[in-house]
Structure formats: structure tokens, C-alpha cells
Design a protein around this motif. Structure first.
Motif, mmCIF file in Angstrom:
data_model
loop_
_atom_site.group_PDB
_atom_site.id
_atom_site.type_symbol
_atom_site.label_atom_id
_atom_site.label_comp_id
_atom_site.label_asym_id
_atom_site.label_seq_id
_atom_site.Cartn_x
_atom_site.Cartn_y
_atom_site.Cartn_z
ATOM 1 N N SER A 19 0.862 -1.108 -0.143
ATOM 2 C CA SER A 19 0.102 0.112 -0.006
ATOM 3 C C SER A 19 0.744 1.294 -0.054
ATOM 4 O O SER A 19 1.897 1.082 0.425
ATOM 5 N N GLY A 67 -5.471 -15.121 -2.467
ATOM 6 C CA GLY A 67 -4.568 -14.141 -1.652
ATOM 7 C C GLY A 67 -3.383 -13.716 -2.097
ATOM 8 O O GLY A 67 -2.606 -14.051 -3.072
ATOM 9 N N ASP A 72 -6.910 -3.636 -5.077
ATOM 10 C CA ASP A 72 -8.083 -2.917 -4.199
ATOM 11 C C ASP A 72 -9.334 -3.125 -4.884
ATOM 12 O O ASP A 72 -10.279 -3.304 -4.025
ATOM 13 N N LEU A 89 -14.882 -12.286 0.065
ATOM 14 C CA LEU A 89 -13.770 -11.719 -0.708
ATOM 15 C C LEU A 89 -13.887 -10.203 -1.095
ATOM 16 O O LEU A 89 -12.871 -9.539 -1.134
ATOM 17 N N ALA A 91 -15.914 -6.493 0.370
ATOM 18 C CA ALA A 91 -16.374 -5.740 1.557
ATOM 19 C C ALA A 91 -17.932 -5.097 1.198
ATOM 20 O O ALA A 91 -17.760 -4.501 0.077
ATOM 21 N N LEU A 256 -12.187 -4.910 -2.474
ATOM 22 C CA LEU A 256 -11.835 -6.250 -2.021
ATOM 23 C C LEU A 256 -11.871 -6.362 -0.603
ATOM 24 O O LEU A 256 -11.235 -5.093 0.230
ATOM 25 N N LYS A 257 -12.138 -7.274 0.148
ATOM 26 C CA LYS A 257 -12.223 -7.156 1.424
ATOM 27 C C LYS A 257 -10.589 -6.951 2.156
ATOM 28 O O LYS A 257 -10.578 -6.115 3.211
ATOM 29 N N ASP A 258 -9.688 -7.495 1.122
ATOM 30 C CA ASP A 258 -8.124 -7.329 1.997
ATOM 31 C C ASP A 258 -7.486 -6.019 1.080
ATOM 32 O O ASP A 258 -6.413 -5.928 1.027
ATOM 33 N N GLN A 260 -5.755 -2.679 0.371
ATOM 34 C CA GLN A 260 -4.739 -1.865 1.187
ATOM 35 C C GLN A 260 -4.891 -0.609 0.873
ATOM 36 O O GLN A 260 -4.418 0.461 1.551
#
Length: 341
Positions: A19, A67, A72, A89, A91, A256-258, A260
Motif C-alpha cells: 500500500s 490471496g 484493491d 472476498l 467488502a 476487495l476485503k483485503d 490496502q
């Protein structure tokens, strides 16, 4: 679904993307993101968007599932949004951070795949149909018989884009079934039609925009926006809507949930819901979008284009693909695997 040629964007290191303030990582279909849009976004926000391309929903899903991708935002088709959502996967969006959320055209808000637009923002929508060089074939192009019962003029000259959900469901509709069916008799008919037709195909590939523009191929199963781009380069090309049934798609942007770079992602989502910016997306890839008021900013040639404005007689034959049940997906995958041999 759609849209979509060879990768043209920067590909990034497989170790993941760190990020950084002022950057955003967008994972999108190939040849589907307006460079002009990204330049404008950077000029207004200072945020640099890096695009990584994919060529199929399953490719994107597998990459995100694994993963460590560093992306993003992702742009799945309608029938894949529920999969991304249900697997955790993507948000749920905070609409309070999206000042332009009210610009979504009402018809695209309470959609079956994402009621209330809790998880996604419209990108573009369109159809899968038949693209034909009318100098080579002057017969009926509004039928899946063009690739499932190939006319003599097109034998060995037609491409079928390798999109499982589109192609198998086109065959299912052609034999009288319903999308994502679990009816084994219907599935056998669809499978037999595809296997019997394959020897008359030249290829199963992407890249129709270039190859049909250059007369390398005489026909292809492809997407409507790309079909318009082909026609602009080669006026002999026309787009057909299979009367037996054809897929509609809407690709939508999801966080995406992850992710950055969340703040940057929200700024981008809000940016693309301004009508003039949504029009830039459409102007590049030649598909309709889901933002009200964008029409006045669209190129004149899109306002009446037969690839964008569906003829009245073929509207009822267009269907958004549902998210198939695991059993239906298993059957279709088996058909697709056999077809690839």
C-alpha cells in the motif's frame, strides 16, 4: 463478461503490492479501462491507478481466492458478484463515503445479484452475440446457428470466444433449455450441439477486435461493445442477437476485503459515478453504463449504434445469467472440459 482482449496494462510482481498513499490497484478485464479516465482521475486527486488485466471471471476469482494479490478493486460480472460476496472476498460498501451513489440509474440499484448495491458499483453492461462479416456471409445472423450449425460460407472461418458460461448457455438456449439448467437431457443436447459444431470452427480465442477488423476471421461469438469497435474499423461487420436466447452482462466494481488502499478506492468509486466520467468509460470500450445522465456526454455514434441500442424484436431474448447452482456448474464444466479436448 465482458470484453476483452490481450493484456495491455502493467503487470505487477507476484509477491503482492504494498500500500502507498496516492496509488490504487485495479484488477479489470483487458482493454476495458479508459486511459483518459485514469489520467483525469490522477489530475484531480493525485492518485495513480495501476491496472492489471484478466480475461475471464474464473481467472479473477481464482487469483483473489489465492490471496496475496495486492489488488484493491475488482470488476466481476453480475453472476459472479454473489460468489465473491458469499465467500467474503469483497467488502460491504459504506455509502456515506460515496456522495454520488444516487447517480446510479434506478433500474441498476435493486439488481438480483446485489440488491441495494451494497457491494458493487456499475461499470458497464452489454450482451454476448454474433459478429459476422456480411461480405462473407449474407444470411441470418440473429441466431446461434451461426456457430452451432455453421453455414458453409463460415466453416473454418469462425471463432468462438472461450467463455464457458456464455458459450454453454447459448447452446442450452439454442436447444430449448434454460440458463444454468440441471436437466441432463437438455445438457446432453447442448453438449452434442457444441461437440458437433467444433470441427467447423477456426479457433476458440480472444482478440476478435483486431482479427475481424483485419478480415482474419469472418465471424465470432463476442461482445457487443467490441463488435461496435470492429464495425468502426471494418464497416462490413454486423452484430447479431440470437433469437433463441443470448446473455446480458453487467460488470461492476467491488472493493476487495483485503484492499490496502481503501481511501483511494472510495475516491475512485465516487469518481466513476459522475455522469461525465461514466461516459468516458463507455466511450472507450463502447458499452452502456449504469449511471443516469451519462447519455448526454456519450459519443453521438453510440446513441444509435445497433450494437448498443438493442432492436425491439430481440430485447426479450436477452437474459442476465444467474449464479449457477454447484450441480449446474459441475455439468457445464464437464461439457466445457470435453469441448477443450
Amino acid at each position: 463478461m465482458k470484453r476483452l482482449l490481450t493484456a495491455t496494462a502493467l503487470l505487477l510482481a507476484s509477491t503482492g503490492l504494498a500500500s502507498a498513499e496516492g496509488v490504487l490497484q485495479l484488477y479489470n478485464w483487458g482493454n476495458y479501462t479508459s486511459p483518459e479516465l485514469l489520467e483525469k482521475f490522477k489530475a484531480e486527486t493525485g492518485i495513480t491507478v495501476t491496472v492489471t488485466d484478466y480475461d475471464a471471471n474464473d481467472t479473477a476469482l481464482a487469483k483473489i481466492r489465492a490471496g496475496g494479490h495486492g489488488f484493491d478493486l475488482v470488476v466481476p460480472s453480475a453472476n459472479y458478484i454473489p460468489i465473491f460476496r458469499d465467500e467474503g472476498l469483497i467488502a460491504e460498501l459504506d455509502h456515506s463515503r460515496l456522495a454520488n451513489i444516487g447517480n446510479i440509474d434506478p433500474q441498476w440499484v435493486d439488481v438480483a445479484w446485489d440488491p441495494g448495491r451494497k457491494f458493487s458499483i456499475p461499470w458497464q453492461w452489454g450482451s454476448t452475440g454474433i459478429v459476422v462479416n456480411t461480405k462473407v456471409y449474407g444470411g441470418d445472423i440473429n441466431t446461434s446457428a451461426v456457430f452451432l450449425d455453421v453455414p458453409d460460407e463460415l466453416k473454418g472461418k469462425i471463432n468462438v470466444t472461450p467463455e464457458m458460461n456464455d458459450i454453454v448457455n447459448l447452446a442450452i438456449w439454442y436447444v430449448g433449455g434454460e440458463a444454468c439448467t440441471e436437466d441432463t437431457e437438455v445438457l446432453k443436447k447442448a453438449r452434442d450441439a457444441l461437440i458437433a459444431a467444433k470441427p467447423d470452427w477456426l479457433s476458440m480465442d480472444y482478440g476478435a477486435t483486431e482479427r475481424m477488423s483485419n478480415n482474419d476471421w469472418a465471424a465470432s461469438v463476442y461482445w457487443n461493445g467490441a463488435a461496435m469497435r470492429i464495425r468502426l474499423a471494418n464497416p462490413d461487420v454486423a452484430y447479431g442477437y440470437p433469437r433463441e436466447g443470448y446473455p446480458l452482462f453487467m460488470d461492476s466494481v467491488a472493493l476487495l476485503k483485503d484492499a490496502q488502499n481503501v481511501d483511494e478506492a472510495y475516491k475512485f468509486l465516487d469518481f466513476i459515478m459522475l455522469p461525465e466520467n461514466a461516459a468516458m468509460i463507455s466511450s472507450f470500450a463502447r458499452y452502456a453504463n449504469g449511471i443516469k445522465g451519462s447519455e448526454e456526454f456519450m459519443p453521438e455514434d453510440m446513441k444509435t449504434a445497433p450494437e448498443v441500442v438493442v432492436p425491439e424484436e430481440f430485447k426479450a431474448a436477452g437474459h442476465f445469467l444467474p449464479t449457477c447452482s454447484p450441480k449446474a456448474q459441475e455439468y457445464m464444466t464437464a461439457i466445457w472440459t470435453e469441448l477443450q479436448k
